[in-house]
Scaffold this motif. Structure first.
Motif, PDB file in Angstrom:
ATOM      1  N   SER A 690       0.847  -1.186   0.000  1.00  0.00           N
ATOM      2  CA  SER A 690       0.000   0.000   0.000  1.00  0.00           C
ATOM      3  C   SER A 690       0.881   1.232   0.000  1.00  0.00           C
ATOM      4  CB  SER A 690      -0.928   0.004   1.227  1.00  0.00           C
ATOM      5  OG  SER A 690      -0.156   0.012   2.412  1.00  0.00           O
ATOM      6  N   GLY A 691       0.285   2.378  -0.296  1.00  0.00           N
ATOM      7  CA  GLY A 691       1.040   3.628  -0.298  1.00  0.00           C
ATOM      8  C   GLY A 691       2.023   3.678  -1.451  1.00  0.00           C
ATOM      9  N   THR A 692       3.294   3.985  -1.145  1.00  0.00           N
ATOM     10  CA  THR A 692       4.323   4.134  -2.160  1.00  0.00           C
ATOM     11  C   THR A 692       5.090   2.832  -2.330  1.00  0.00           C
ATOM     12  OG1 THR A 692       4.567   6.483  -1.673  1.00  0.00           O
ATOM     13  CG2 THR A 692       6.384   5.406  -2.835  1.00  0.00           C
ATOM     14  N   GLU A 694       8.497   1.497  -4.311  1.00  0.00           N
ATOM     15  CA  GLU A 694       9.672   1.927  -5.060  1.00  0.00           C
ATOM     16  C   GLU A 694      10.193   0.781  -5.919  1.00  0.00           C
ATOM     17  OE1 GLU A 694      12.652   3.534  -2.554  1.00  0.00           O
ATOM     18  OE2 GLU A 694      11.355   5.034  -1.628  1.00  0.00           O
ATOM     19  N   ARG A 724       1.880  -1.840 -12.771  1.00  0.00           N
ATOM     20  CA  ARG A 724       0.935  -0.726 -12.575  1.00  0.00           C
ATOM     21  C   ARG A 724      -0.516  -1.155 -12.791  1.00  0.00           C
ATOM     22  NH1 ARG A 724       3.589   2.845 -14.821  1.00  0.00           N
ATOM     23  NH2 ARG A 724       4.196   4.111 -13.025  1.00  0.00           N
ATOM     24  N   SER A 729      -4.736   2.112  -8.829  1.00  0.00           N
ATOM     25  CA  SER A 729      -4.444   3.502  -8.479  1.00  0.00           C
ATOM     26  C   SER A 729      -4.177   3.714  -7.001  1.00  0.00           C
ATOM     27  CB  SER A 729      -5.636   4.384  -8.901  1.00  0.00           C
ATOM     28  OG  SER A 729      -6.823   3.936  -8.242  1.00  0.00           O
ATOM     29  N   SER A 730      -4.424   2.715  -6.168  1.00  0.00           N
ATOM     30  CA  SER A 730      -4.209   2.895  -4.729  1.00  0.00           C
ATOM     31  C   SER A 730      -2.725   2.857  -4.358  1.00  0.00           C
ATOM     32  CB  SER A 730      -4.942   1.802  -3.949  1.00  0.00           C
ATOM     33  OG  SER A 730      -4.444   0.521  -4.305  1.00  0.00           O
ATOM     34  N   VAL A 731      -1.881   2.462  -5.290  1.00  0.00           N
ATOM     35  CA  VAL A 731      -0.439   2.362  -5.029  1.00  0.00           C
ATOM     36  C   VAL A 731       0.276   3.336  -5.955  1.00  0.00           C
ATOM     37  CG1 VAL A 731       1.594   0.911  -5.215  1.00  0.00           C
ATOM     38  CG2 VAL A 731      -0.518  -0.009  -4.226  1.00  0.00           C
ATOM     39  N   GLU A 732       1.196   4.122  -5.401  1.00  0.00           N
ATOM     40  CA  GLU A 732       2.022   5.032  -6.200  1.00  0.00           C
ATOM     41  C   GLU A 732       3.366   4.359  -6.483  1.00  0.00           C
ATOM     42  OE1 GLU A 732       4.253   9.398  -5.943  1.00  0.00           O
ATOM     43  OE2 GLU A 732       3.087   8.621  -4.240  1.00  0.00           O
ATOM     44  N   LEU A 733       3.691   4.160  -7.762  1.00  0.00           N
ATOM     45  CA  LEU A 733       4.962   3.566  -8.154  1.00  0.00           C
ATOM     46  C   LEU A 733       5.983   4.671  -8.387  1.00  0.00           C
ATOM     47  CD1 LEU A 733       3.848   0.743 -10.640  1.00  0.00           C
ATOM     48  CD2 LEU A 733       4.819   0.457  -8.360  1.00  0.00           C
ATOM     49  N   VAL A 734       7.115   4.566  -7.696  1.00  0.00           N
ATOM     50  CA  VAL A 734       8.225   5.498  -7.876  1.00  0.00           C
ATOM     51  C   VAL A 734       9.357   4.713  -8.528  1.00  0.00           C
ATOM     52  CG1 VAL A 734       9.876   7.012  -6.743  1.00  0.00           C
ATOM     53  CG2 VAL A 734       7.518   6.852  -5.878  1.00  0.00           C
ATOM     54  N   TYR A 768       8.352  -1.867  -0.389  1.00  0.00           N
ATOM     55  CA  TYR A 768       7.036  -1.345  -0.017  1.00  0.00           C
ATOM     56  C   TYR A 768       6.824  -1.515   1.488  1.00  0.00           C
ATOM     57  CZ  TYR A 768       5.673  -6.289  -0.082  1.00  0.00           C
ATOM     58  OH  TYR A 768       5.590  -7.635   0.138  1.00  0.00           O
TER      59      TYR A 768
END
Length: 770
Positions: A690-692, A694, A724, A729-734, A768
């Motif tokens: 969840s969240g970000t 990397e 992705r 959309s609930s997870v931000e991929l950096v 993560y």
């Protein structure tokens, strides 16, 4: 009180054994030394008439040590002055064939590690000493006791309870002596005083006087030779390290220049029997313009109070090039108040008695490394050591290499892994806050020898009987047998478990018992070092402070309670000899019923039951205990085809993906055969990430830096493109690339290519929060 333990390795004069560990107690000043009128109002024992010389009391208690079978110590009554100063005087007899120094008899810290404890066991005192234990009001380390001789040694304490009629005395490396009487005396200040050479009582050292001067305090010292032989200049009082102490403030002033004739007259000729020689020395004033001082000279009992006069006599000293005055504060640096645990002598255990220990199969085929010529590794076994761990054992052999350790092999062993084909798992090492759990010391390996290394990994499944072991820098060892570890000792067995030295197998450490101390005071481990066959004396070294205990049922690991309290011996072990040691751990959780003992440089132990009751024999221990010190060991679990491995630290999880599986050489296009596997990885992340998140790409060092940087970014982006749509959309991929800047293994070793290391560096990491 004199007792004589019954032990086959002890001699007739052995009385008992214990260790008083320096640094155990919290630092704090116990009050300054004081002189002058008696200020104590609670003294229950009237001091004797004023004394102008040290009393020649007879010894009242004799103690001995298993580490010193040819020496004994006889304690005289302690001498307590009205100002709170208490001095212990002891007779040390050397019955061995060679000379013995104070450091060999009492350990590196010497007499400064001595403790005295009130009879009620509620207050414990350390000697008066400066920072780091030296200088101290005690016998100096230069004292050496020749064969067949007896030396008189002393150590001074401060602020001891005036109502104490007797105390326990714990000399470092010797059994504590109970009920040592305290004699109340009063040392009268005088213009001069006589003390003695502690090695030769017929060598009197007279302080003829002390005088104030603009440059410090002038001391005049006379050596009186009452021995039957001439005294050489080196046998005279060592004025080059003389000092004075102001008993009112505890301040110490040292000699102005240690080796200069301008501040200390040196004797050039021997002093015949029946003659004397007088010399002067200049020491720094301790401050406060003292009326009396105590004179301190190494190897000589500290003086009684000497009055400081104003009319300094003529001296041949010419202090024209003086160092800055050096002073120090002497404190009683350790005072502990609280009940002590009652000591209890354990039953004797023969050095021949052994406990269950790990039994390893012969090594399999050896594996060499292109980057490490002259080195090879061969697997012994993977041993099941509990529900929460297994242990890998590998032989490391040095033949023809000029190194004492392979540079490409990480000493912490934290990158080792077990591949279990039966369960399709990749099992990583178990790690705590200080790295992997196993052989972590960077000990040298001698030419032509083999050392057995071990490291703990996540538990291998019960149904697996063979696995592969991935060794960094060397590659993968196949068909490594999986065996069950030793069963715990049977009830009533003398030795709970034995650990064998992983270098030679010629010495062992027996875990005799693990038990809970009364009153939630912690856990006591009693162990024994045994030299089975090592031709050179084995050194027990620094006790058991690097011992760890692991709960095989949960993976929790525990370490000794800091500061570590353990028995230390200052002698080596010949073949067939043994010495018992103890170490204190914090109170363990109630659900820990058995532990595995791990000692760096030794193979692990069988499970040892934690007993409900324990009592120390070698250690003076206070009752309070802190929470367990240690951590829960964490390992990684992945899949067996090497696409991924997983490591979790707290709430952070890192997945390492092998780019050799995902991409063709030099390409950033995901191979068709790997696309489905990467899809599985994404689906596994959906419920836990969840969240970000990397995604970072990494390469080895082959090729241009800029090209590697670009390739790492492209590969990370290709992995992110697959993940992705799965994560949503609930997870931000950096997404980023590190190129070759963050390797996890050596790409080269001494300029030689390391293919195994480069393969580990080619990866994409996914990190993560779980």
């Amino acid at each position: 009180m004199t007792t004589t333990p019954n032990h086959p390795h002890r001699r007739a004069r052995l009385v008992g054994v214990a260790l008083a560990v320096a640094g155990l107690l919290a630092t704090g000043c116990t009050g300054a030394l004081r002189s002058g009128e008696d200020t104590d109002t609670t003294t229950t024992t009237e001091p004797a008439a004023e004394l102008r010389a040290w009393p020649e009391d007879e010894p009242v208690v004799e103690v001995a040590s298993p580490a010193q079978p040819d020496a004994s110590v006889a304690l005289r009554p302690l001498l307590r002055e009205p100002d709170g100063t208490t001095t212990l005087v002891a007779e040390v007899t050397n019955e061995g064939s060679g000379s013995a120094s104070l450091s060999s008899l009492f350990g590196f810290d010497g007499l400064v590690a001595t403790r005295i404890v009130t009879t009620e066991g509620t207050v414990r005192h350390a000697p008066v000493a400066g920072d780091g234990g030296s200088p101290c009001l005690c016998s100096g380390s230069p004292t050496t006791v020749p064969s067949g001789a007896t030396a008189i040694v002393h150590v001074t304490f401060a602020d001891v309870d005036p109502g104490a009629g007797s105390v326990r005395v714990a000399l470092p490396g010797w059994r504590p002596a109970d009920d040592v009487p305290v004699r109340h005396v009063r040392f009268a200040p005088a213009p001069s005083t006589v003390t003695v050479d502690e090695l030769a009582p017929d060598h009197e050292v007279a302080v003829q006087g002390a005088w104030r001067t603009p440059d410090g305090i002038l001391l005049r010292v006379e050596d009186r030779n009452g021995t039957g032989d001439a005294l050489s200049p080196s046998a005279l009082a060592d004025l080059a390290d003389a000092s004075v102490v102001d008993p009112a403030t505890g301040r110490l002033g040292q000699v102005r220049t240690e080796s200069s004739r301008s501040v200390a007259e040196l004797a050039e000729d021997p002093v015949p029997s029946g003659r004397s020689v007088t010399r002067d020395v200049l020491v720094a004033a301790p401050g406060g313009d003292p009326d009396t001082v105590l004179v301190r000279i190494p190897g000589v009992r500290r003086s009684l109070p000497v009055t400081v006069a104003d009319d300094a006599p003529t001296t041949t000293l010419a202090p024209d090039d003086l160092d800055e005055p050096r002073t120090a504060t002497l404190d009683g640096p350790a005072r502990d108040e609280g009940d002590l645990i009652t000591l209890a002598e354990p039953d004797d255990v023969s050095a021949d008695a052994e406990g269950p220990q790990v039994s390893l199969p012969d090594p399999g085929p050896a594996l060499s490394s292109e980057a490490e010529p002259g080195w090879s590794v061969a697997a012994r076994a993977v041993v099941r050591t509990g529900e929460a761990r297994s242990t890998v054992y590998v032989d490391l052999t040095r033949s023809g290499s000029d190194r004492t350790w392979p540079q490409g092999l990480d000493v912490d062993l934290d990158d080792w892994a077990v591949i279990d084909p039966a369960e399709r798992q990749r099992l990583g090492t178990l790690e705590g806050s200080d790295g992997a759990d196993g052989s972590t010391a960077a000990a040298g390996v001698a030419e032509g020898t083999t050392r057995t290394l071990h490291v703990a990994v996540a538990p291998v499944a019960d149904g697996s009987d063979a696995v592969s072991v991935d060794v960094p820098g060397f590659g993968t060892l196949a068909d490594v047998p999986v065996v069950d570890g030793p069963e715990p000792a049977a009830p009533g067995d003398e030795v709970a478990a034995s650990l064998v030295d992983d270098r030679s197998g010629e010495v062992r450490t027996d875990i005799l018992s693990v038990g809970r101390l009364p009153g939630s005071a912690g856990v006591l481990v009693r162990a024994r070092r045994v030299n089975d066959a090592a031709p050179d004396a084995f050194e027990p070294e620094a006790g058991l402070c690097d011992l760890t205990l692991s709960d095989p049922a949960s993976g929790r690991r525990f370490q000794p309670l800091p500061p570590c309290v353990t028995t230390e011996w200052s002698r080596g072990l010949g073949v067939g000899e043994a010495l018992v040691q103890e170490v204190r751990f914090p109170e363990l959780p109630a659900d820990v019923e058995a532990v595995v003992a791990e000692l760096d440089g030794w193979l692990g132990s069988a499970p040892v039951d934690v007993a409900d009751e324990a009592a120390p024999w070698y250690l003076d221990l206070p009752r309070p205990s802190d929470a367990p010190r240690g951590d829960t060991l964490v390992g990684s679990v992945g899949v067996a085809d090497d696409l991924q491995s997983e490591t979790r630290r707290g709430d952070e999880v890192e997945l390492d993906l092998d780019t050799d599986v995902l991409f063709a050489f030099g390409s950033a296009e995901i191979a068709p055969a790997a696309a489905a596997r990467l899809q599985e990885v994404g689906e596994r992340l959906v419920p836990v990430a969840s969240g970000t998140v990397e995604v970072v790409g990494h390469t080895d060092s082959v090729g241009d830096d800029a090209a590697n940087q670009a390739l790492s970014e492209q590969r990370a982006q290709a992995v992110a493109d697959v993940l992705r749509p799965i994560l949503g959309s609930s997870v931000e991929l950096v997404v980023s690339g590190a190129g070759e800047s963050d390797p996890v293994a050596a790409n080269e070793v001494d300029g030689r290519d390391n293919p195994d290391g480069r393969a580990r560096n080619r990866r994409v990491t996914i990190t993560y929060g779980a």
